[in-house]
Design a protein around this motif. Sequence first.
Motif, PDB file in Angstrom:
ATOM      1  N   PHE A  37      -4.317 -18.628   9.542  1.00  0.00           N
ATOM      2  CA  PHE A  37      -3.896 -17.264   8.969  1.00  0.00           C
ATOM      3  C   PHE A  37      -4.869 -16.401   8.368  1.00  0.00           C
ATOM      4  O   PHE A  37      -5.866 -16.973   7.420  1.00  0.00           O
ATOM      5  N   ARG A  38      -5.091 -15.289   8.809  1.00  0.00           N
ATOM      6  CA  ARG A  38      -6.326 -14.409   8.299  1.00  0.00           C
ATOM      7  C   ARG A  38      -5.521 -12.967   8.616  1.00  0.00           C
ATOM      8  O   ARG A  38      -4.685 -12.844   9.448  1.00  0.00           O
ATOM      9  N   SER A  39      -6.430 -11.884   8.194  1.00  0.00           N
ATOM     10  CA  SER A  39      -6.139 -10.511   8.442  1.00  0.00           C
ATOM     11  C   SER A  39      -4.558 -10.403   7.992  1.00  0.00           C
ATOM     12  O   SER A  39      -4.028  -9.444   8.915  1.00  0.00           O
ATOM     13  N   ILE A  40      -3.959 -10.813   7.023  1.00  0.00           N
ATOM     14  CA  ILE A  40      -2.782 -10.337   6.871  1.00  0.00           C
ATOM     15  C   ILE A  40      -2.456  -8.921   6.089  1.00  0.00           C
ATOM     16  O   ILE A  40      -1.447  -8.307   6.131  1.00  0.00           O
ATOM     17  N   TRP A  41      -3.699  -8.274   5.457  1.00  0.00           N
ATOM     18  CA  TRP A  41      -3.749  -7.189   5.391  1.00  0.00           C
ATOM     19  C   TRP A  41      -4.758  -6.285   6.140  1.00  0.00           C
ATOM     20  O   TRP A  41      -5.860  -5.750   5.549  1.00  0.00           O
ATOM     21  N   ALA A  42      -4.684  -6.470   7.525  1.00  0.00           N
ATOM     22  CA  ALA A  42      -5.439  -6.058   8.587  1.00  0.00           C
ATOM     23  C   ALA A  42      -5.978  -4.504   8.536  1.00  0.00           C
ATOM     24  O   ALA A  42      -6.921  -3.944   8.702  1.00  0.00           O
ATOM     25  N   SER A  43      -4.739  -3.785   7.919  1.00  0.00           N
ATOM     26  CA  SER A  43      -5.098  -2.512   7.720  1.00  0.00           C
ATOM     27  C   SER A  43      -6.164  -1.949   6.543  1.00  0.00           C
ATOM     28  O   SER A  43      -6.643  -0.888   6.832  1.00  0.00           O
ATOM     29  N   PHE A  44      -6.450  -2.816   5.934  1.00  0.00           N
ATOM     30  CA  PHE A  44      -7.436  -2.454   4.640  1.00  0.00           C
ATOM     31  C   PHE A  44      -8.861  -3.103   4.968  1.00  0.00           C
ATOM     32  O   PHE A  44      -9.587  -2.966   4.196  1.00  0.00           O
ATOM     33  N   SER A  45      -8.832  -3.985   5.855  1.00  0.00           N
ATOM     34  CA  SER A  45     -10.002  -4.692   6.118  1.00  0.00           C
ATOM     35  C   SER A  45     -11.307  -3.738   6.617  1.00  0.00           C
ATOM     36  O   SER A  45     -11.127  -3.103   7.552  1.00  0.00           O
ATOM     37  N   VAL A  46     -12.373  -4.137   6.188  1.00  0.00           N
ATOM     38  CA  VAL A  46     -13.624  -3.266   6.573  1.00  0.00           C
ATOM     39  C   VAL A  46     -14.597  -4.171   6.976  1.00  0.00           C
ATOM     40  O   VAL A  46     -15.640  -3.536   7.630  1.00  0.00           O
ATOM     41  N   ILE A  47     -14.261  -5.381   7.736  1.00  0.00           N
ATOM     42  CA  ILE A  47     -15.156  -6.076   8.452  1.00  0.00           C
ATOM     43  C   ILE A  47     -14.654  -6.074   9.776  1.00  0.00           C
ATOM     44  O   ILE A  47     -13.417  -6.129   9.945  1.00  0.00           O
ATOM     45  N   PRO A  48     -15.263  -6.662  10.902  1.00  0.00           N
ATOM     46  CA  PRO A  48     -14.675  -6.537  12.276  1.00  0.00           C
ATOM     47  C   PRO A  48     -13.784  -7.690  12.352  1.00  0.00           C
ATOM     48  O   PRO A  48     -13.936  -8.785  11.403  1.00  0.00           O
ATOM     49  N   ASP A  49     -13.063  -7.632  13.494  1.00  0.00           N
ATOM     50  CA  ASP A  49     -12.095  -8.845  13.628  1.00  0.00           C
ATOM     51  C   ASP A  49     -12.843  -9.720  14.166  1.00  0.00           C
ATOM     52  O   ASP A  49     -13.973  -9.974  14.595  1.00  0.00           O
ATOM     53  N   LEU A  90      -9.819  -6.624   1.376  1.00  0.00           N
ATOM     54  CA  LEU A  90     -10.747  -5.703   2.237  1.00  0.00           C
ATOM     55  C   LEU A  90     -11.568  -6.489   3.284  1.00  0.00           C
ATOM     56  O   LEU A  90     -12.289  -5.911   3.930  1.00  0.00           O
ATOM     57  N   THR A  91     -11.606  -7.831   3.080  1.00  0.00           N
ATOM     58  CA  THR A  91     -12.260  -8.731   3.995  1.00  0.00           C
ATOM     59  C   THR A  91     -11.631  -9.501   4.967  1.00  0.00           C
ATOM     60  O   THR A  91     -10.907  -9.117   6.068  1.00  0.00           O
ATOM     61  N   VAL A  92     -11.244 -10.792   4.435  1.00  0.00           N
ATOM     62  CA  VAL A  92     -10.900 -11.635   5.282  1.00  0.00           C
ATOM     63  C   VAL A  92      -9.282 -11.627   5.371  1.00  0.00           C
ATOM     64  O   VAL A  92      -8.644 -11.849   6.558  1.00  0.00           O
ATOM     65  N   GLY A  93      -8.705 -11.224   4.272  1.00  0.00           N
ATOM     66  CA  GLY A  93      -7.181 -11.168   4.389  1.00  0.00           C
ATOM     67  C   GLY A  93      -6.385 -12.460   4.416  1.00  0.00           C
ATOM     68  O   GLY A  93      -5.542 -12.600   4.957  1.00  0.00           O
ATOM     69  N   GLY A  94      -6.863 -13.593   3.746  1.00  0.00           N
ATOM     70  CA  GLY A  94      -6.212 -14.680   3.394  1.00  0.00           C
ATOM     71  C   GLY A  94      -5.065 -14.775   2.650  1.00  0.00           C
ATOM     72  O   GLY A  94      -4.712 -13.669   1.918  1.00  0.00           O
ATOM     73  N   ILE A  95      -4.373 -15.843   2.499  1.00  0.00           N
ATOM     74  CA  ILE A  95      -3.358 -15.812   1.856  1.00  0.00           C
ATOM     75  C   ILE A  95      -3.337 -16.552   0.344  1.00  0.00           C
ATOM     76  O   ILE A  95      -2.564 -16.428  -0.608  1.00  0.00           O
ATOM     77  N   ALA A 139      -6.567   3.547   5.339  1.00  0.00           N
ATOM     78  CA  ALA A 139      -6.206   2.543   6.256  1.00  0.00           C
ATOM     79  C   ALA A 139      -5.608   3.235   7.759  1.00  0.00           C
ATOM     80  O   ALA A 139      -5.245   2.664   8.652  1.00  0.00           O
ATOM     81  N   ARG A 140      -5.697   4.444   7.918  1.00  0.00           N
ATOM     82  CA  ARG A 140      -5.336   5.516   8.903  1.00  0.00           C
ATOM     83  C   ARG A 140      -3.899   4.920   9.607  1.00  0.00           C
ATOM     84  O   ARG A 140      -3.662   4.660  10.647  1.00  0.00           O
ATOM     85  N   VAL A 141      -2.916   4.872   8.693  1.00  0.00           N
ATOM     86  CA  VAL A 141      -1.497   4.609   9.004  1.00  0.00           C
ATOM     87  C   VAL A 141      -0.624   5.791   8.623  1.00  0.00           C
ATOM     88  O   VAL A 141      -0.974   6.734   7.767  1.00  0.00           O
ATOM     89  N   ASP A 142       0.652   5.835   9.255  1.00  0.00           N
ATOM     90  CA  ASP A 142       1.382   6.946   8.944  1.00  0.00           C
ATOM     91  C   ASP A 142       1.981   6.776   7.648  1.00  0.00           C
ATOM     92  O   ASP A 142       1.972   5.756   7.054  1.00  0.00           O
ATOM     93  N   PHE A 143       2.864   7.897   7.145  1.00  0.00           N
ATOM     94  CA  PHE A 143       3.389   7.685   5.913  1.00  0.00           C
ATOM     95  C   PHE A 143       4.306   6.634   5.775  1.00  0.00           C
ATOM     96  O   PHE A 143       4.546   6.031   4.818  1.00  0.00           O
TER      97      PHE A 143
END
Length: 398
Positions: A37-49, A90-95, A139-143
């Motif tokens: 489990f990672r990148s559950i907040w992928a929209s806000f992550s500032v590090i590469p996948d 902003l990084t790993v996006g763990g739970i 995060a470059r997502v729509d409204f």
Amino acid sequence: MQEQGDAGLSAWYRRHRWVVDPIAMALLAIVMAALGFRSIWASFSVIPDGVSPWWALTLALPACALALIKRRAPVTVLTVVTILFVIDLLTVGGIGTLVVLLDVLWTAAFVAGPRGRRVLLILLGGATLALFVAALAFARVDFAVAFLIAVQFGAIFGTDYWWAVAVSQANELTELHRQRADEAAAVAERDQAEAVRKERETMARELHDVVAGHVMAMAIRAEAALSTAPDQAKDRDALQAVRDAGLDAHGALRSMITVLRRGDGRLSPTPRWSDLERILGDARRAGLSIRFSSDDLDELGGAAEQAVVRVVREALTNCTRHASGADVDVVIAMKEEDLRVVVRSRGGEAAPSVARGDQGWGLQMLRERVVALGGAFTAGPDSDGWAVEARIPTGVRA
């Protein structure tokens, strides 16, 4: 047996929950990392996948360690864990940090006062709005997606906050009811003690007014007969008086026992104006020389009449005990709006068996009765003897 085991396990958990919960959250974070489990907040992550999910433990495990002291420093722990959550966001996006933050937020809301809870609620609202703005701007997502993220965040943390406040208020309400129950029990105990005290005072008055007088009259008449030369006629009169007093005392005791066992009836007959003649006669037979004068008070009635009779009876009883053979003047007369009762004795001598050890309870209870009716009571040495005087308002009826 199963219920006892469940109760024991629940009690053990409540005692050790401060350490069990952080350990359980740490194990959950490890399991989540092992499951990828990672990148559950992928929209806000500032590090590469492609970052390893095990990196999430570098933030989750310190957060779990901080949870050990959440009760002692809830605000500090909440602040630090929030920072760790933002870094994880902003990084790993763990739970793991999310679970710890929810637990620490619950504790902070639970232990906070009304002002602290208002501050937490404002901060939650501000954080939800900030997350919505950040989703739109960075995060470059729509409204619609940004709004959904904000709603999810608000629902998760808002529910956690509401649950903590609800449990805390329920505990406060339970404690309030317990305090009120304790206060009610204390008041009931005081009322019960006061009722017992009043009942004892009533029994003491009845024993003194009825039984003690008869018993003392028996002792005085018997002593008088023993202290003189034998005389068949006088001795038989003394024996008759002792018998009559004994029967009266026996009847009064039976009445009191009946009341105490069954809870009904009266302890003793209420003294009335018609009892005065008998009281005066008993005192004369006991050796007192009495001159009695009274205004026309046949229509007096009520508590004032009872008080008059009690004052005369107690004063004459004391004369018999402490001034046997005395000359006694009993005067009952109206004076303005009050009824004045005076019993004045001259001469006489105290009976040897009762002249010592008397504590004056009868006069004290008389004073309490008269004062309770709004009157005044005095008793003490006179110019050539002893005087008892009472002033009783005639308007008293109960």
